[in-house]
Structure formats: structure tokens, C-alpha cells
Design a protein around this motif. Structure first.
Motif, PDB file in Angstrom:
ATOM      1  N   THR A 138       6.300   1.549  78.243  1.00  0.00           N
ATOM      2  CA  THR A 138       6.035   0.951  77.238  1.00  0.00           C
ATOM      3  C   THR A 138       6.522   0.014  76.630  1.00  0.00           C
ATOM      4  O   THR A 138       8.032  -0.818  77.163  1.00  0.00           O
ATOM      5  CB  THR A 138       6.365   2.092  75.667  1.00  0.00           C
ATOM      6  OG1 THR A 138       7.346   1.796  76.215  1.00  0.00           O
ATOM      7  CG2 THR A 138       5.344   2.744  75.755  1.00  0.00           C
ATOM      8  N   GLN A 139       5.633  -1.793  76.309  1.00  0.00           N
ATOM      9  CA  GLN A 139       6.369  -2.978  75.790  1.00  0.00           C
ATOM     10  C   GLN A 139       6.996  -3.087  74.685  1.00  0.00           C
ATOM     11  O   GLN A 139       5.799  -2.544  73.942  1.00  0.00           O
ATOM     12  CB  GLN A 139       5.711  -3.640  75.723  1.00  0.00           C
ATOM     13  CG  GLN A 139       5.865  -5.326  75.733  1.00  0.00           C
ATOM     14  CD  GLN A 139       5.041  -6.342  75.675  1.00  0.00           C
ATOM     15  OE1 GLN A 139       3.575  -5.928  76.759  1.00  0.00           O
ATOM     16  NE2 GLN A 139       5.289  -8.177  76.240  1.00  0.00           N
ATOM     17  N   ALA A 143       8.046  -7.679  70.993  1.00  0.00           N
ATOM     18  CA  ALA A 143       8.383  -8.701  72.342  1.00  0.00           C
ATOM     19  C   ALA A 143       6.697  -9.088  71.976  1.00  0.00           C
ATOM     20  O   ALA A 143       6.876 -10.044  72.929  1.00  0.00           O
ATOM     21  CB  ALA A 143       8.763  -7.842  73.324  1.00  0.00           C
ATOM     22  N   ILE A 144       6.348  -8.573  71.753  1.00  0.00           N
ATOM     23  CA  ILE A 144       5.001  -9.209  71.118  1.00  0.00           C
ATOM     24  C   ILE A 144       4.244 -10.154  70.676  1.00  0.00           C
ATOM     25  O   ILE A 144       4.180 -10.149  69.184  1.00  0.00           O
ATOM     26  CB  ILE A 144       3.153  -8.690  71.436  1.00  0.00           C
ATOM     27  CG1 ILE A 144       3.889  -6.583  72.272  1.00  0.00           C
ATOM     28  CG2 ILE A 144       2.561  -8.346  71.436  1.00  0.00           C
ATOM     29  CD1 ILE A 144       2.927  -6.048  71.916  1.00  0.00           C
ATOM     30  N   PRO A 145       4.478 -11.738  70.520  1.00  0.00           N
ATOM     31  CA  PRO A 145       4.283 -13.302  70.018  1.00  0.00           C
ATOM     32  C   PRO A 145       2.976 -12.410  69.114  1.00  0.00           C
ATOM     33  O   PRO A 145       1.710 -12.551  69.609  1.00  0.00           O
ATOM     34  CB  PRO A 145       4.094 -13.962  70.854  1.00  0.00           C
ATOM     35  CG  PRO A 145       4.002 -13.713  72.344  1.00  0.00           C
ATOM     36  CD  PRO A 145       4.110 -11.880  72.053  1.00  0.00           C
ATOM     37  N   LEU A 188      -6.372  -7.369  64.083  1.00  0.00           N
ATOM     38  CA  LEU A 188      -5.604  -9.027  63.679  1.00  0.00           C
ATOM     39  C   LEU A 188      -4.626  -8.432  64.637  1.00  0.00           C
ATOM     40  O   LEU A 188      -4.173  -9.832  65.384  1.00  0.00           O
ATOM     41  CB  LEU A 188      -5.809  -9.179  62.571  1.00  0.00           C
ATOM     42  CG  LEU A 188      -6.851  -9.846  61.757  1.00  0.00           C
ATOM     43  CD1 LEU A 188      -6.699  -9.576  60.234  1.00  0.00           C
ATOM     44  CD2 LEU A 188      -7.342 -11.018  61.673  1.00  0.00           C
ATOM     45  N   LEU A 189      -4.499  -7.728  65.600  1.00  0.00           N
ATOM     46  CA  LEU A 189      -2.920  -7.637  66.322  1.00  0.00           C
ATOM     47  C   LEU A 189      -3.655  -6.938  67.577  1.00  0.00           C
ATOM     48  O   LEU A 189      -4.633  -6.478  68.237  1.00  0.00           O
ATOM     49  CB  LEU A 189      -2.180  -6.518  65.603  1.00  0.00           C
ATOM     50  CG  LEU A 189      -1.620  -6.751  64.013  1.00  0.00           C
ATOM     51  CD1 LEU A 189      -1.728  -4.888  63.698  1.00  0.00           C
ATOM     52  CD2 LEU A 189      -0.672  -7.997  64.287  1.00  0.00           C
ATOM     53  N   PRO A 190      -2.428  -8.148  68.625  1.00  0.00           N
ATOM     54  CA  PRO A 190      -3.217  -7.548  69.978  1.00  0.00           C
ATOM     55  C   PRO A 190      -3.001  -5.668  69.917  1.00  0.00           C
ATOM     56  O   PRO A 190      -3.182  -5.742  70.790  1.00  0.00           O
ATOM     57  CB  PRO A 190      -1.967  -8.242  70.320  1.00  0.00           C
ATOM     58  CG  PRO A 190      -0.633  -8.597  69.470  1.00  0.00           C
ATOM     59  CD  PRO A 190      -1.851  -8.319  68.741  1.00  0.00           C
ATOM     60  N   GLN A 191      -1.861  -5.143  69.648  1.00  0.00           N
ATOM     61  CA  GLN A 191      -1.699  -3.877  69.954  1.00  0.00           C
ATOM     62  C   GLN A 191      -3.398  -2.873  69.688  1.00  0.00           C
ATOM     63  O   GLN A 191      -3.360  -2.420  70.367  1.00  0.00           O
ATOM     64  CB  GLN A 191      -0.718  -3.200  69.418  1.00  0.00           C
ATOM     65  CG  GLN A 191       0.749  -3.908  69.429  1.00  0.00           C
ATOM     66  CD  GLN A 191       0.956  -4.951  68.858  1.00  0.00           C
ATOM     67  OE1 GLN A 191       0.001  -5.695  68.402  1.00  0.00           O
ATOM     68  NE2 GLN A 191       1.969  -4.564  68.119  1.00  0.00           N
ATOM     69  N   GLY A 192      -4.548  -3.643  68.865  1.00  0.00           N
ATOM     70  CA  GLY A 192      -5.162  -3.180  68.609  1.00  0.00           C
ATOM     71  C   GLY A 192      -6.094  -3.416  68.883  1.00  0.00           C
ATOM     72  O   GLY A 192      -7.807  -3.306  69.186  1.00  0.00           O
ATOM     73  N   LYS A 193      -6.170  -4.420  69.897  1.00  0.00           N
ATOM     74  CA  LYS A 193      -7.742  -5.139  70.425  1.00  0.00           C
ATOM     75  C   LYS A 193      -8.534  -4.100  71.644  1.00  0.00           C
ATOM     76  O   LYS A 193      -9.693  -4.126  72.095  1.00  0.00           O
ATOM     77  CB  LYS A 193      -7.479  -5.947  71.788  1.00  0.00           C
ATOM     78  CG  LYS A 193      -6.729  -7.836  70.181  1.00  0.00           C
ATOM     79  CD  LYS A 193      -7.552  -8.067  69.916  1.00  0.00           C
ATOM     80  CE  LYS A 193      -7.073  -9.443  68.858  1.00  0.00           C
ATOM     81  NZ  LYS A 193      -7.731  -9.653  67.262  1.00  0.00           N
ATOM     82  N   VAL A 194      -6.968  -3.055  72.058  1.00  0.00           N
ATOM     83  CA  VAL A 194      -7.381  -2.609  73.495  1.00  0.00           C
ATOM     84  C   VAL A 194      -8.957  -1.466  73.022  1.00  0.00           C
ATOM     85  O   VAL A 194      -9.790  -1.299  74.331  1.00  0.00           O
ATOM     86  CB  VAL A 194      -6.628  -1.484  74.283  1.00  0.00           C
ATOM     87  CG1 VAL A 194      -7.586  -0.487  75.271  1.00  0.00           C
ATOM     88  CG2 VAL A 194      -5.529  -2.281  74.805  1.00  0.00           C
ATOM     89  N   GLU A 195      -8.933  -1.129  71.275  1.00  0.00           N
ATOM     90  CA  GLU A 195      -9.687  -0.056  71.124  1.00  0.00           C
ATOM     91  C   GLU A 195     -10.559  -0.693  70.403  1.00  0.00           C
ATOM     92  O   GLU A 195     -11.548   0.032  69.441  1.00  0.00           O
ATOM     93  CB  GLU A 195      -9.127   1.589  70.694  1.00  0.00           C
ATOM     94  CG  GLU A 195      -7.941   1.731  71.490  1.00  0.00           C
ATOM     95  CD  GLU A 195      -7.469   3.220  71.103  1.00  0.00           C
ATOM     96  OE1 GLU A 195      -7.834   4.343  72.152  1.00  0.00           O
ATOM     97  OE2 GLU A 195      -6.632   3.027  69.833  1.00  0.00           O
ATOM     98  N   ALA A 196     -10.562  -1.144  69.784  1.00  0.00           N
ATOM     99  CA  ALA A 196     -11.756  -2.388  69.288  1.00  0.00           C
ATOM    100  C   ALA A 196     -12.533  -1.999  69.374  1.00  0.00           C
ATOM    101  O   ALA A 196     -13.484  -1.624  67.972  1.00  0.00           O
ATOM    102  CB  ALA A 196     -11.495  -3.895  69.279  1.00  0.00           C
ATOM    103  N   LYS A 197     -13.614  -2.120  70.007  1.00  0.00           N
ATOM    104  CA  LYS A 197     -14.689  -1.631  69.912  1.00  0.00           C
ATOM    105  C   LYS A 197     -15.300   0.016  69.896  1.00  0.00           C
ATOM    106  O   LYS A 197     -15.861  -0.062  68.271  1.00  0.00           O
ATOM    107  CB  LYS A 197     -15.372  -2.213  71.208  1.00  0.00           C
ATOM    108  CG  LYS A 197     -16.567  -1.343  71.746  1.00  0.00           C
ATOM    109  CD  LYS A 197     -17.408  -2.627  73.249  1.00  0.00           C
ATOM    110  CE  LYS A 197     -17.014  -1.140  73.939  1.00  0.00           C
ATOM    111  NZ  LYS A 197     -17.654  -1.797  75.371  1.00  0.00           N
TER     112      LYS A 197
END
Length: 248
Positions: A138-139, A143-145, A188-197
Motif C-alpha cells: 500500500t502507498q 504521499a499522494i499530492p 474529489l480525491l485520487p483514492q476515490g477515483k478507482v471505484e467512482a463509476k
């Protein structure tokens, strides 16, 4: 202060229910609304009468449990506060105060002023989360801008406490403000993009299945929300939903 209280009493979800009148005296203007109800319940207990059932937990404006319809307004006449943060100085000596549960088909009354808001939980379970890889690779989230503007908007959406004031204030008993806040805090967050749809499609479907009404942009939800959740979140959810639908 001396007050005349008109309070909704209902034995269970199958009971018809109705308003009952109670007199209470020597109410301090520094009492919270729930403390006033505590005093009334103590008086009822002392007389051998059944106390009034109402929800409460933290009494700090965090949990959203203390949701009451007071004189026709969710959480009462103040703004930006929950019922537990409402103080009796907002009322005058001799006032008649009407106290009811939140009214919505999807919020059935359990007893007196207590409603079942587990519909919100089921909507959240449908997609209001981020799946995390726990394989050991896991990252670190730090560390995620993330652009500050996006982070601020995500935090603003995440302040929703799920009290249901938006539903209670809406003429259609719509849960759009609640659902849009839960969608927005991840969209709005990169962590949430994977399951956004899947998230937005599943949560909107769950909202409709629970029997909440549709949004007609009246704006009462934003006005009555104790955390000031913006209608902008509904617009964002609509965009997310349209995009997800076209990609299906």
C-alpha cells in the motif's frame, strides 16, 4: 420560562400516534433543548408516566442522532446547529413549541420522536467507501499530492453527519444532499477515483430503492443542514452519475 409543549407520541411504527400537550415551568434559557426534554422526562417519571422517547448520543453536534422537527423546522429555529446545540434562549416565556419526529417514508417512526434512519446506512454500504489494498504494497496516503482546493471541498463534504435534516426539510423527502456529500468526499480525491463509476451508480440506486423523493432544487436542505453542506455537491453528483452512465 414557562412553556407549553405539543409533542408527538406514538407507541410503535404501527400506532397512529398524535400530539399531546405538556406544561413545563422554570426552564432556564441556558438549557439546551435536550436538557429541557430531560427535565420533562424526569417529571413524567416522578408521576409514574411513560417518558418521551427521543434520540441522542454525543450532545456535541457531531453524531446527528438528536434530529427533531421543532416548530416545523429540522433542528429548530437556529442555524448551523443540531438540536442538542439549540438553547432555550431561542424561545420566549409562554411559547408553545411543537416537537415532532422527522417526517419521511424512508424514516419510519420507531417510537415517539425516534425514527429509523438505517436507510442512510444502506446507501453508505452501497458505495460510500474506498477499498484499500492491504497486500503490504500500500502507498502512504500522505504521499499522494492532492490540490488544496480539492482537499478543502472533500473535507467540506465529509462534514455531513447524516442527521437527515435535508430529508426532513425537503418537500419531496429527497436524500440528494446526503448522498451527494458522500459521493463528493471521495470523487474529489485520487483514492476515490478507482471505484467512482460504481460508487455513484450504486448509491443513487440504493437511494431510489429506499423510497426517497427526487430533488427539485428548492434549496431548503442547504438552509436547514447543521453543517452547511452545499448544493454544489448535488451538481457534482449529477455530473458523476451522467459520466458513469455513459461509460456503462
Amino acid at each position: 420560562m414557562n412553556l407549553n409543549l405539543k409533542i408527538w407520541r406514538q407507541k410503535n411504527s404501527n400506532d397512529k400516534g398524535g400530539m399531546q400537550s405538556y406544561q413545563i415551568s422554570d426552564v432556564s434559557p441556558d438549557m439546551s433543548f435536550l436538557e429541557m426534554l430531560d427535565v420533562l422526562n424526569q417529571q413524567l417519571n416522578d408521576k409514574g408516566e411513560e417518558p418521551i422517547a427521543f434520540d441522542h448520543d454525543c450532545r456535541e453536534g457531531i453524531c446527528g442522532m438528536c434530529s427533531l422537527q421543532i416548530n416545523g423546522e429540522p433542528h429548530g429555529p437556529d442555524r448551523g446547529v443540531t438540536t442538542c446545540q439549540l438553547h432555550m434562549r431561542k424561545f420566549n416565556d409562554g411559547d408553545t413549541i411543537y416537537i415532532e419526529p422527522f417526517r419521511a417514508k424512508a424514516f419510519p417512526v420507531i417510537k415517539d420522536l425516534v425514527v429509523d434512519r438505517s436507510a442512510f446506512d444502506r446507501i453508505q454500504h452501497a458505495g460510500g467507501f474506498v477499498s484499500v489494498n492491504t497486500s503490504g504494497n500500500t502507498q502512504d496516503a500522505n504521499a499522494i499530492p492532492i490540490p488544496k482546493d480539492d482537499a478543502d471541498k472533500a473535507f467540506d463534504a465529509a462534514t455531513c453527519i447524516g442527521c437527515g435534516a435535508c430529508v426532513a426539510s425537503c418537500k419531496n423527502a429527497s436524500a440528494m444532499l446526503y448522498v451527494s456529500a458522500k459521493v463528493s468526499q471521495f470523487a474529489l480525491l485520487p483514492q476515490g477515483k478507482v471505484e467512482a463509476k460504481d460508487r455513484v451508480l450504486n448509491m443513487v440506486k440504493a437511494m431510489d430503492d429506499e423510497g426517497f423523493g427526487n430533488c427539485t432544487n428548492t434549496g431548503a436542505c442547504e438552509v436547514e443542514c447543521p453543517k452547511g453542506i452545499s448544493l454544489e455537491n448535488i451538481a457534482r453528483m449529477n455530473r458523476e452519475y451522467l459520466s458513469a452512465s455513459l461509460k456503462k
